[in-house]
Enzyme design. Structure first.
Site, short mmCIF file in Angstrom:
data_model
loop_
_atom_site.label_atom_id
_atom_site.label_comp_id
_atom_site.label_asym_id
_atom_site.label_seq_id
_atom_site.Cartn_x
_atom_site.Cartn_y
_atom_site.Cartn_z
N LYS A 152 -83.54 8.34 74.26
CA LYS A 152 -82.30 9.02 73.79
C LYS A 152 -81.78 10.01 74.54
CE LYS A 152 -80.44 10.90 69.19
NZ LYS A 152 -81.07 11.26 67.87
N SER B 68 -82.79 10.56 61.68
CA SER B 68 -82.19 9.74 62.88
C SER B 68 -82.99 8.91 63.68
CB SER B 68 -81.38 10.68 63.78
OG SER B 68 -80.30 10.87 63.48
N SER C 269 -78.88 8.95 64.43
CA SER C 269 -78.14 8.95 65.43
C SER C 269 -78.81 8.34 66.61
CB SER C 269 -77.86 10.38 65.85
OG SER C 269 -79.09 11.24 65.94
N1 GLN Z 1 -77.45 11.57 59.71
C1 GLN Z 1 -77.87 12.98 59.96
C2 GLN Z 1 -76.75 13.81 60.38
O1 GLN Z 1 -75.83 13.40 60.78
C3 GLN Z 1 -79.18 13.13 60.47
C4 GLN Z 1 -78.99 13.28 62.02
C5 GLN Z 1 -80.23 13.39 62.68
O2 GLN Z 1 -81.23 13.15 62.27
N2 GLN Z 1 -80.17 13.86 64.01
O3 GLN Z 1 -77.01 15.14 60.33
#
Ligand code: GLN
Length: 494
Positions: A80, A179, A155
C-alpha cells in the site's frame, strides 16, 4: 491463466528455493498479468519494475552460487502506498505529497525484502487511508475484480484488488479501523489486522497512531500467516512495538477444532442497515464450524454500539495532529505565488493538496481537541474505548474467538456512498471495535451473495493471539476444502 500465478506464497517460495522456478519468470508472469488487467482494475499507483528485476537477477546469482534464499523467495508482493520505500515516491493517495521521495524504508518492507520477497509496486488507497472504498484517492478509485462497477473496499482497496485479481501473490495493507479486513471481505481474500504493536509502524505514514497497524492480504490463511511471521516482531524504531515477553504464544488449541469455543456477539447480529444475506451466510459458516467440533455460544459486547462514534473522535483527533506536518513547507506540494504570508502558504497548500474527506477529519479532530471541548469529546471517547476493550476481555474469559460478518454488506457500487459519509462510515461497524481494543482480527471468505460477490467471516481473538486467529481461518479453509478460495470469473483469463 499462467500456472505461476496459481501458486500460493508458500508454494512459490518452496519452488524457488528448490530451483524449480526462477524469480525472473515470476516477475514476467505477474507484470504480464498487470499489463493486461491494470487498465480495468487500477490497483497500482506505481510499478517498481526495474527495481524488482534488479533484485530478481541478484537472487538468481545467489541461487547459482549455492547461497540460501529467504522464506519469501520470489513471492511477488504489492504494498500500500502509505509505506515508505527509500528513493521512491510515497503518495498516500494524496496530491499533497506530490514530488515527495521517501528518504528511508519502512521496517515491514525491509523485513519482506530480507526474506527475498519481490515488491511489484505500490497500491492505491483512500487518501491517507481515510475511507472504505478507495474513492477518496486523489488518483481515482480502484475497481473490484468481482464486478468492476463496484468498489474493492478500502482503504487498502488497491492491495486487496491486486491479490484477488492475481496481480500480486500477496500484499500489505494498513488498518486504522478495518482497512485490511473490509477490502479483504469485498474482494474475497484473507486479511489480518494484527494485535496493536506486533508489526512495526516505522515507515507507515501515521493516521491514527494509537490504532494503526500494517497487515497482510493473501489468498490463503497459511500465506497470511507466513507474511505476518516475517513482518512482525519487536522494532526498536517504534516505541509502541511489543517486546517478545508481552506476546502470548499460539496455543495448541487451534490444531483441532473440538473444544474450541466461538462466541457470536448478539449486538452485531441485530445491527440495523446490514444486509440480511450477510447474516445468513455467516450463520451457515458458523454451522460448518460447529459441525467441525467448535462450541458456539452467544456472547455480549454491550458497548460495541459506541464504537463508531468513539472511533470518529479518536481517529480524526489523532489524524489532525499527525497531518499537521503536511504544511506546504516540509513535504511535497507547495502552493507558491498566491500565498503572501506563512499562514497563507499553509492554507493554500492544504486546501489545494488535501481532499474533502481528509479536510473534514482534520476539522473534526481539531475541534474535538480544542480547549474547552477536549474533556467532552476526546476524554469521553477514551473512556468509551476502555469500556469497549473491557467487553472483549470479559468475553475472552469464556470463549477463544469471536466470530461475525466482516462488513454489513457485500461490495457496493462506485459512487453509491460518496455523498453520504455516515453510510460510508458504517462499512466498518464490525471491524472498528477490534482496532479500538487493540486486539487481533482477520477476515476470510465464507460465501457469496446472490450477485456472486464474496462475503467475509471475521474472526477475532485476544491480544497476541494473531497466529491462532489465522489458525482458525486455516481450519475454515480445510473444512470447506478451499471452495471459497476463488479467482473472480471476470478476470480469470485476463
Ligand atoms: N474506513 C475507516 C476510516 O475511514 C477505516 C480506515 C482505515 O482502517 N484506515 O477511517
Amino acid at each position: 491463466m499462467d500456472s505461476i500465478l496459481d501458486l500460493s506464497a508458500v508454494q512459490t517460495a518452496g519452488k524457488v528455493k528448490a530451483g524449480q522456478l526462477r524469480p525472473l519468470e515470476i516477475l514476467d508472469a505477474y507484470y504480464g498479468r498487470i499489463e493486461k488487467l491494470e487498465p480495468k482494475i487500477k490497483a497500482y499507483l506505481l510499478l517498481l519494475k526495474d527495481r524488482a528485476y534488479g533484485r530478481a537477477r541478484e537472487m538468481e546469482a545467489r541461487l547459482k552460487s549455492g547461497r540460501p534464499l529467504g522464506r519469501l523467495a520470489g513471492v511477488a508482493v504489492a504494498v500500500k502506498d502509505n509505506m515508505v520505500l527509500e528513493d521512491y515516491p510515497t503518495t498516500c493517495g494524496s496530491k499533497i505529497l506530490e514530488g515527495y521521495v521517501s528518504t528511508y524504508t519502512a521496517t515491514a518492507l525491509e523485513r519482506l525484502e530480507n526474506e527475498d520477497a519481490l515488491i511489484l509496486g505500490k497500491t492505491n488507497l483512500d487518501e491517507f487511508a481515510m475511507g472504505s472504498s478507495t474513492e477518496n484517492s486523489a488518483f481515482g478509485p480502484s475497481r473490484n475484480p468481482w464486478d468492476t462497477s463496484r468498489v474493492p473496499g478500502g482503504s487498502s482497496g488497491g492491495s486487496a484488488a491486486a491479490v484477488a485479481a492475481r496481480m500480486a501473490c500477496a500484499a500489505l495493507g494498513s488498518e486504522t479501523g478495518g482497512s485490511v479486513r473490509q477490502p479483504a471481505s469485498f474482494c474475497g481474500v484473507v486479511g489480518l489486522k494484527p494485535t496493536y504493536g506486533r508489526v512495526s509502524r516505522y515507515g507507515l505514514v501515521a493516521f491514527g497512531s494509537s490504532l494503526d497497524q500494517i497487515g497482510p492480504l493473501a489468498r490463503t490463511a497459511e500465506d497470511a500467516a507466513l507474511i505476518f511471521d516475517v513482518i512482525s516482531g519487536h522494532d526498536p524504531k517504534d516505541s509502541t512495538s511489543l517486546v517478545p515477553s508481552k506476546i502470548q504464544h499460539p496455543s495448541s488449541s487451534t490444531q483441532h477444532l473440538s473444544g474450541i469455543k466461538v462466541g457470536l456477539p448478539k449486538e452485531y447480529f441485530s445491527v440495523e442497515g446490514a444486509d440480511p444475506e450477510v447474516f445468513r451466510v455467516t450463520e451457515e459458516a458458523v454451522k460448518v464450524l460447529a459441525a467441525g467440533g467448535a462450541k458456539i455460544e452467544e456472547v455480549s459486547l454491550p458497548h460495541s454500539r459506541f464504537a463508531l462514534p468513539t472511533y470518529y473522535i479518536v481517529a480524526p483527533s489523532e489524524a489532525s495532529a499527525n497531518l499537521a506536518r503536511f504544511d506546504g513547507v516540509r513535504y511535497g506540494l507547495r502552493a507558491g505565488g498566491q500565498a503572501g504570508s506563512l499562514l497563507g502558504l499553509y492554507k493554500a497548500s492544504r486546501t489545494q493538496g488535501l481532499g474533502h474527506e481528509v479536510q473534514r477529519r482534520i476539522l473534526i479532530g481539531t475541534f474535538a481537541l480544542s480547549h474547552g471541548y477536549y474533556d467532552a469529546y476526546y476524554g469521553r471517547a477514551q473512556q468509551a474505548r476502555a469500556l469497549i476493550a473491557r467487553d472483549f476481555e470479559e468475553v475472552f474469559k469464556n470463549v477463544d474467538f469471536v466470530v461475525s460478518p466482516t462488513a454489513p454488506t457485500a461490495a457496493f457500487k462506485l459512487g453509491e456512498k460518496t455523498q453520504d459519509p455516515v453510510s460510508m462510515y458504517l462499512s466498518d461497524i464490525f471491524t472498528i471495535p477490534v482496532n479500538l481494543a487493540g486486539i487481533a482480527g482477520a477476515s476470510v471468505c465464507c460465501g457469496f451473495s446472490k450477485d456472486n460477490l464474496p462475503l467475509g467471516l471475521q474472526i477475532v481473538g485476544p491480544a497476541g493471539r494473531d497466529e491462532d486467529v489465522l489458525g482458525l481461518a486455516a481450519h475454515w479453509e480445510r473444512l470447506t476444502r478451499g471452495q471459497y478460495i476463488q479467482i473472480p470469473q471476470g478476470v480469470k483469463n485476463g
